[in-house]
Design a protein around this motif. Structure first.
Motif, mmCIF file in Angstrom:
data_model
loop_
_atom_site.group_PDB
_atom_site.id
_atom_site.type_symbol
_atom_site.label_atom_id
_atom_site.label_comp_id
_atom_site.label_asym_id
_atom_site.label_seq_id
_atom_site.Cartn_x
_atom_site.Cartn_y
_atom_site.Cartn_z
ATOM 1 N N VAL A 155 0.853 -1.188 0.000
ATOM 2 C CA VAL A 155 0.000 0.000 0.000
ATOM 3 C C VAL A 155 0.888 1.236 0.000
ATOM 4 O O VAL A 155 1.855 1.325 0.774
ATOM 5 C CB VAL A 155 -0.925 0.006 1.234
ATOM 6 N N PHE A 156 0.555 2.200 -0.857
ATOM 7 C CA PHE A 156 1.376 3.412 -0.974
ATOM 8 C C PHE A 156 0.513 4.562 -1.495
ATOM 9 O O PHE A 156 -0.597 4.328 -2.019
ATOM 10 C CB PHE A 156 2.554 3.169 -1.920
ATOM 11 N N PRO A 157 0.987 5.819 -1.391
ATOM 12 C CA PRO A 157 0.222 6.953 -1.931
ATOM 13 C C PRO A 157 0.080 6.855 -3.446
ATOM 14 O O PRO A 157 0.943 6.306 -4.130
ATOM 15 C CB PRO A 157 1.069 8.165 -1.534
ATOM 16 N N LYS A 158 -1.008 7.412 -3.972
ATOM 17 C CA LYS A 158 -1.286 7.311 -5.403
ATOM 18 C C LYS A 158 -0.231 7.992 -6.271
ATOM 19 O O LYS A 158 -0.057 7.622 -7.430
ATOM 20 C CB LYS A 158 -2.663 7.895 -5.713
ATOM 21 N N ASP A 159 0.477 8.986 -5.729
ATOM 22 C CA ASP A 159 1.490 9.666 -6.520
ATOM 23 C C ASP A 159 2.881 9.034 -6.367
ATOM 24 O O ASP A 159 3.874 9.578 -6.843
ATOM 25 C CB ASP A 159 1.548 11.156 -6.159
ATOM 26 N N HIS A 160 2.953 7.894 -5.712
ATOM 27 C CA HIS A 160 4.234 7.190 -5.553
ATOM 28 C C HIS A 160 4.639 6.595 -6.900
ATOM 29 O O HIS A 160 3.794 6.205 -7.714
ATOM 30 C CB HIS A 160 4.078 6.086 -4.505
ATOM 31 N N TRP A 161 5.947 6.463 -7.130
ATOM 32 C CA TRP A 161 6.419 5.936 -8.420
ATOM 33 C C TRP A 161 6.002 4.486 -8.645
ATOM 34 O O TRP A 161 5.921 4.020 -9.782
ATOM 35 C CB TRP A 161 7.941 6.078 -8.526
ATOM 36 N N LEU A 162 5.675 3.743 -7.565
ATOM 37 C CA LEU A 162 5.240 2.346 -7.714
ATOM 38 C C LEU A 162 3.909 2.234 -8.448
ATOM 39 O O LEU A 162 3.568 1.169 -8.959
ATOM 40 C CB LEU A 162 5.128 1.688 -6.336
ATOM 41 N N ALA A 163 3.155 3.332 -8.512
ATOM 42 C CA ALA A 163 1.843 3.287 -9.160
ATOM 43 C C ALA A 163 1.959 2.975 -10.651
ATOM 44 O O ALA A 163 0.979 2.535 -11.271
ATOM 45 C CB ALA A 163 1.117 4.614 -8.957
ATOM 46 N N ALA A 164 3.122 3.164 -11.233
ATOM 47 C CA ALA A 164 3.308 2.884 -12.658
ATOM 48 C C ALA A 164 3.501 1.395 -12.938
ATOM 49 O O ALA A 164 3.453 0.976 -14.095
ATOM 50 C CB ALA A 164 4.499 3.666 -13.197
ATOM 51 N N ALA A 165 3.722 0.594 -11.900
ATOM 52 C CA ALA A 165 3.983 -0.841 -12.074
ATOM 53 C C ALA A 165 2.698 -1.642 -11.920
ATOM 54 O O ALA A 165 1.776 -1.256 -11.192
ATOM 55 C CB ALA A 165 5.011 -1.309 -11.060
ATOM 56 N N GLU A 166 2.639 -2.795 -12.625
ATOM 57 C CA GLU A 166 1.506 -3.702 -12.469
ATOM 58 C C GLU A 166 1.692 -4.610 -11.264
ATOM 59 O O GLU A 166 0.724 -5.022 -10.636
ATOM 60 C CB GLU A 166 1.329 -4.543 -13.738
ATOM 61 N N ALA A 191 -5.968 -4.339 2.740
ATOM 62 C CA ALA A 191 -5.830 -3.134 1.918
ATOM 63 C C ALA A 191 -7.214 -2.618 1.516
ATOM 64 O O ALA A 191 -7.461 -1.400 1.496
ATOM 65 C CB ALA A 191 -4.988 -3.426 0.689
ATOM 66 N N ARG A 192 -8.122 -3.532 1.208
ATOM 67 C CA ARG A 192 -9.483 -3.123 0.859
ATOM 68 C C ARG A 192 -10.236 -2.610 2.076
ATOM 69 O O ARG A 192 -11.006 -1.653 1.988
ATOM 70 C CB ARG A 192 -10.224 -4.304 0.246
ATOM 71 N N LEU A 193 -10.022 -3.264 3.217
ATOM 72 C CA LEU A 193 -10.697 -2.853 4.443
ATOM 73 C C LEU A 193 -10.321 -1.421 4.829
ATOM 74 O O LEU A 193 -11.172 -0.644 5.278
ATOM 75 C CB LEU A 193 -10.346 -3.820 5.576
ATOM 76 N N HIS A 194 -9.060 -1.063 4.646
ATOM 77 C CA HIS A 194 -8.568 0.269 5.023
ATOM 78 C C HIS A 194 -8.444 1.186 3.811
ATOM 79 O O HIS A 194 -7.567 2.057 3.764
ATOM 80 C CB HIS A 194 -7.216 0.137 5.725
ATOM 81 N N HIS A 195 -9.313 0.999 2.844
ATOM 82 C CA HIS A 195 -9.237 1.774 1.597
ATOM 83 C C HIS A 195 -9.366 3.282 1.863
ATOM 84 O O HIS A 195 -10.181 3.721 2.666
ATOM 85 C CB HIS A 195 -10.345 1.334 0.647
ATOM 86 N N ARG A 196 -8.522 4.050 1.157
ATOM 87 C CA ARG A 196 -8.593 5.510 1.178
ATOM 88 C C ARG A 196 -8.423 6.011 -0.253
ATOM 89 O O ARG A 196 -7.749 5.384 -1.068
ATOM 90 C CB ARG A 196 -7.478 6.093 2.054
ATOM 91 N N ARG A 197 -9.021 7.160 -0.539
ATOM 92 C CA ARG A 197 -8.935 7.715 -1.889
ATOM 93 C C ARG A 197 -7.518 8.098 -2.287
ATOM 94 O O ARG A 197 -7.179 8.081 -3.472
ATOM 95 C CB ARG A 197 -9.840 8.951 -2.006
ATOM 96 N N ASP A 198 -6.708 8.461 -1.304
ATOM 97 C CA ASP A 198 -5.357 8.917 -1.621
ATOM 98 C C ASP A 198 -4.333 7.786 -1.638
ATOM 99 O O ASP A 198 -3.147 8.033 -1.854
ATOM 100 C CB ASP A 198 -4.909 9.998 -0.633
ATOM 101 N N LEU A 199 -4.784 6.549 -1.428
ATOM 102 C CA LEU A 199 -3.872 5.409 -1.418
ATOM 103 C C LEU A 199 -4.271 4.392 -2.487
ATOM 104 O O LEU A 199 -5.432 4.318 -2.890
ATOM 105 C CB LEU A 199 -3.867 4.726 -0.045
ATOM 106 N N THR A 200 -3.331 3.590 -2.906
ATOM 107 C CA THR A 200 -3.585 2.477 -3.811
ATOM 108 C C THR A 200 -2.647 1.337 -3.441
ATOM 109 O O THR A 200 -1.858 1.466 -2.480
ATOM 110 C CB THR A 200 -3.403 2.892 -5.289
ATOM 111 N N TYR A 201 -2.704 0.232 -4.167
ATOM 112 C CA TYR A 201 -1.836 -0.911 -3.849
ATOM 113 C C TYR A 201 -1.557 -1.720 -5.096
ATOM 114 O O TYR A 201 -2.269 -1.620 -6.103
ATOM 115 C CB TYR A 201 -2.451 -1.776 -2.746
ATOM 116 N N ARG A 202 -0.497 -2.531 -5.012
ATOM 117 C CA ARG A 202 -0.112 -3.429 -6.091
ATOM 118 C C ARG A 202 0.299 -4.775 -5.489
ATOM 119 O O ARG A 202 0.828 -4.821 -4.362
ATOM 120 C CB ARG A 202 1.064 -2.861 -6.902
ATOM 121 N N PRO A 203 0.080 -5.882 -6.209
ATOM 122 C CA PRO A 203 0.532 -7.195 -5.710
ATOM 123 C C PRO A 203 2.046 -7.266 -5.651
ATOM 124 O O PRO A 203 2.747 -6.666 -6.476
ATOM 125 C CB PRO A 203 -0.037 -8.178 -6.741
ATOM 126 N N VAL A 204 2.538 -8.012 -4.666
ATOM 127 C CA VAL A 204 3.982 -8.158 -4.462
ATOM 128 C C VAL A 204 4.354 -9.626 -4.692
ATOM 129 O O VAL A 204 3.805 -10.516 -4.035
ATOM 130 C CB VAL A 204 4.401 -7.727 -3.042
#
Length: 266
Positions: free
Chosen positions: A82-93, A153-166
């Motif tokens: 889980v990380f902020p939506k503007d984090h560079w990880l957001a570009a990865a699948e 991650a779904r339980l603690h969902h926030r608009r400013d956060l997103t997540y990716r599988p590891v």
């Protein structure tokens, strides 16, 4: 197994991220006269709640003490970061553990992935957050990232956060667990529900109710139609034709043919 009357209700504990609703609905359909009490407990208290008898069974995360508790694994969750939506990880699948080398990775005290202190990727935080919810707040403040099962991650969902599988990260396994010495009929009934047994194949109380149901009334037999009676002159065929191949009124038609066509008037 113990007698059914010893436990007139059924208490089911469940930890955050687990959704018992689909199984609870089946329970109500099969045993409407046995109340199902759903007890939400923190992740770190799931095993203790079941072991000490505060619940008859629990949907909790493995591992558990196999010397005291029985457990049926139900499913394994995908681990996500889980990380902020503007984090560079957001570009990865998807993300690898090496991708987190430069990030602060939080390790909450209620961790559900079983990380060893020296195995957690990234840079350690100054101190461990008390709960996953606290760690989510720190992630939202752009202080670091958090590895959790996808359901959390779904339980603690926030608009400013997103997540990716590891990939290659530890995973959390959810199981139905209960004390070995208290495998009651109601426990057997819930085991049948989570395993998808039909009411007729269940070993518990629901099967007894199904067998006691009155048998369906057989349909009334329909009397066969009587065969058409034979008439003089041959057996009656379909369309009213006789065995000789003539239709009713055929004689009249033949007689008219012999008389010829009517003459045209001048």
């Amino acid at each position: 197994m113990t007698d059914m009357q010893v436990n007139p209700s059924f208490r089911l504990a469940y930890v955050p991220g687990v959704t018992p609703g689909k199984w609870a609905r089946v329970w109500v359909e099969r045993l409407p006269d046995v109340p199902l009490d759903l007890v939400a407990v923190p992740s770190e208290e799931g095993e203790r709640t079941v072991r000490e008898g505060s619940a008859d069974a629990g949907l909790i995360r493995l591992p558990v003490d196999k010397d005291v508790l029985s457990a049926i694994p139900l499913y394994t969750e995908t681990t996500v970061v889980v990380f902020p939506k503007d984090h560079w990880l957001a570009a990865a699948e998807e993300v690898t553990l090496d991708d987190l080398a430069e990030d602060v990775v939080f390790h909450p005290l209620d961790d559900t992935l079983g990380w060893a202190a020296d195995a957690l990727p990234g840079r350690p935080a100054i101190e461990r957050p008390a709960t996953t919810a606290d760690a989510i707040e720190l992630v939202a403040a752009n202080v670091g990232v958090l590895l959790v099962p996808q359901s959390l991650a779904r339980l603690h969902h926030r608009r400013d956060l997103t997540y990716r599988p590891v990939v290659e990260a530890p995973q959390s396994q959810v199981a139905l667990s209960w004390p070995q010495e208290r495998t009651t009929d109601l426990v057997e009934e819930f085991i049948g529900i989570v395993r998808g047994r039909t009411v007729n194949s269940s070993r518990g109380r629901g099967a007894g109710q199904a067998s006691a149901a009155p048998a369906a009334q057989p349909k009334k037999a329909v009397a066969p139609r009587k065969p058409q009676q034979q008439k003089a002159g041959g057996q009656q065929r379909a369309g009213g034709q006789k065995a000789g191949g003539q239709k009713p009124g055929a004689r009249g038609g033949a007689a008219a043919a012999r008389r010829g066509k009517p003459k045209r008037r001048s």
